[in-house]
Design a protein around this motif. Sequence first.
Motif, PDB file in Angstrom:
ATOM      1  N   ASP A   2     -42.680  40.335  -9.210  1.00 56.28           N
ATOM      2  CA  ASP A   2     -41.739  41.361  -8.761  1.00 56.28           C
ATOM      3  C   ASP A   2     -40.622  40.743  -7.916  1.00 56.28           C
ATOM      4  O   ASP A   2     -40.697  39.591  -7.482  1.00 56.28           O
ATOM      5  CB  ASP A   2     -42.461  42.474  -8.002  1.00 56.28           C
ATOM      6  CG  ASP A   2     -43.144  41.995  -6.735  1.00 56.28           C
ATOM      7  OD1 ASP A   2     -42.591  41.113  -6.057  1.00 56.28           O
ATOM      8  OD2 ASP A   2     -44.217  42.520  -6.409  1.00 56.28           O
ATOM      9  N   SER A   3     -39.590  41.518  -7.690  1.00 60.41           N
ATOM     10  CA  SER A   3     -38.414  41.007  -6.985  1.00 60.41           C
ATOM     11  C   SER A   3     -38.718  40.668  -5.523  1.00 60.41           C
ATOM     12  O   SER A   3     -38.126  39.746  -4.964  1.00 60.41           O
ATOM     13  CB  SER A   3     -37.257  41.998  -7.069  1.00 60.41           C
ATOM     14  OG  SER A   3     -37.573  43.202  -6.424  1.00 60.41           O
ATOM     15  N   GLU A   4     -39.646  41.377  -4.921  1.00 63.33           N
ATOM     16  CA  GLU A   4     -39.996  41.082  -3.517  1.00 63.33           C
ATOM     17  C   GLU A   4     -40.636  39.698  -3.392  1.00 63.33           C
ATOM     18  O   GLU A   4     -40.342  38.952  -2.461  1.00 63.33           O
ATOM     19  CB  GLU A   4     -40.933  42.164  -2.967  1.00 63.33           C
ATOM     20  CG  GLU A   4     -41.134  42.093  -1.478  1.00 63.33           C
ATOM     21  CD  GLU A   4     -39.831  42.193  -0.689  1.00 63.33           C
ATOM     22  OE1 GLU A   4     -39.698  41.447   0.297  1.00 63.33           O
ATOM     23  OE2 GLU A   4     -38.946  42.981  -1.059  1.00 63.33           O
ATOM     24  N   LEU A   6     -40.120  37.197  -5.433  1.00 63.58           N
ATOM     25  CA  LEU A   6     -39.027  36.243  -5.651  1.00 63.58           C
ATOM     26  C   LEU A   6     -38.196  36.059  -4.385  1.00 63.58           C
ATOM     27  O   LEU A   6     -37.811  34.934  -4.046  1.00 63.58           O
ATOM     28  CB  LEU A   6     -38.127  36.715  -6.793  1.00 63.58           C
ATOM     29  CG  LEU A   6     -38.671  36.524  -8.197  1.00 63.58           C
ATOM     30  CD1 LEU A   6     -37.744  37.189  -9.209  1.00 63.58           C
ATOM     31  CD2 LEU A   6     -38.842  35.061  -8.515  1.00 63.58           C
ATOM     32  N   LYS A   7     -37.925  37.137  -3.698  1.00 60.74           N
ATOM     33  CA  LYS A   7     -37.158  37.058  -2.445  1.00 60.74           C
ATOM     34  C   LYS A   7     -37.876  36.186  -1.425  1.00 60.74           C
ATOM     35  O   LYS A   7     -37.261  35.381  -0.734  1.00 60.74           O
ATOM     36  CB  LYS A   7     -36.939  38.450  -1.864  1.00 60.74           C
ATOM     37  CG  LYS A   7     -35.977  39.301  -2.649  1.00 60.74           C
ATOM     38  CD  LYS A   7     -35.909  40.696  -2.067  1.00 60.74           C
ATOM     39  CE  LYS A   7     -35.158  41.629  -2.971  1.00 60.74           C
ATOM     40  NZ  LYS A   7     -35.160  43.003  -2.485  1.00 60.74           N
ATOM     41  N   PHE A  50     -29.955  33.350  -8.050  1.00 57.02           N
ATOM     42  CA  PHE A  50     -30.757  34.445  -7.502  1.00 57.02           C
ATOM     43  C   PHE A  50     -29.859  35.505  -6.876  1.00 57.02           C
ATOM     44  O   PHE A  50     -30.032  36.693  -7.113  1.00 57.02           O
ATOM     45  CB  PHE A  50     -31.758  33.914  -6.475  1.00 57.02           C
ATOM     46  CG  PHE A  50     -32.546  34.995  -5.802  1.00 57.02           C
ATOM     47  CD1 PHE A  50     -33.639  35.565  -6.427  1.00 57.02           C
ATOM     48  CD2 PHE A  50     -32.192  35.458  -4.550  1.00 57.02           C
ATOM     49  CE1 PHE A  50     -34.365  36.582  -5.811  1.00 57.02           C
ATOM     50  CE2 PHE A  50     -32.907  36.463  -3.932  1.00 57.02           C
ATOM     51  CZ  PHE A  50     -33.995  37.027  -4.561  1.00 57.02           C
ATOM     52  N   THR A  53     -28.160  37.530  -9.455  1.00 58.93           N
ATOM     53  CA  THR A  53     -29.098  38.415 -10.154  1.00 58.93           C
ATOM     54  C   THR A  53     -29.537  39.572  -9.267  1.00 58.93           C
ATOM     55  O   THR A  53     -29.683  40.699  -9.729  1.00 58.93           O
ATOM     56  CB  THR A  53     -30.342  37.621 -10.610  1.00 58.93           C
ATOM     57  OG1 THR A  53     -29.908  36.519 -11.417  1.00 58.93           O
ATOM     58  CG2 THR A  53     -31.275  38.497 -11.418  1.00 58.93           C
ATOM     59  N   PHE A  54     -29.745  39.271  -7.977  1.00 61.57           N
ATOM     60  CA  PHE A  54     -30.178  40.283  -7.018  1.00 61.57           C
ATOM     61  C   PHE A  54     -29.166  40.333  -5.866  1.00 61.57           C
ATOM     62  O   PHE A  54     -29.459  39.874  -4.751  1.00 61.57           O
ATOM     63  CB  PHE A  54     -31.563  39.956  -6.460  1.00 61.57           C
ATOM     64  CG  PHE A  54     -32.641  39.900  -7.485  1.00 61.57           C
ATOM     65  CD1 PHE A  54     -33.235  41.058  -7.953  1.00 61.57           C
ATOM     66  CD2 PHE A  54     -33.089  38.685  -7.990  1.00 61.57           C
ATOM     67  CE1 PHE A  54     -34.236  41.011  -8.909  1.00 61.57           C
ATOM     68  CE2 PHE A  54     -34.090  38.623  -8.942  1.00 61.57           C
ATOM     69  CZ  PHE A  54     -34.668  39.793  -9.405  1.00 61.57           C
TER      70      PHE A  54
END
Length: 58
Positions: A2-4, A6-7, A50, A53-54
């Motif tokens: 999930d994006s979290e 990745l962060k 990154f 993308t986000f």
Amino acid sequence: MDSETLKQWISLIELKRESLVRLLEEPNLGTLRIDVNQALEEIDDLIDEFNRTFPEAG
């Protein structure tokens, strides 16, 4: 993944990037300097990608 997650990984990579920057300041690095520069370029590319993308994460 999930994006979290990745962060969190990107944040960790950003922190560890500073270690490479400090390593470049060492006078006796020799040819390893090329590899450290390459790693920094790739980390910077990863962080830029990154952020594109986000955009809300940056």
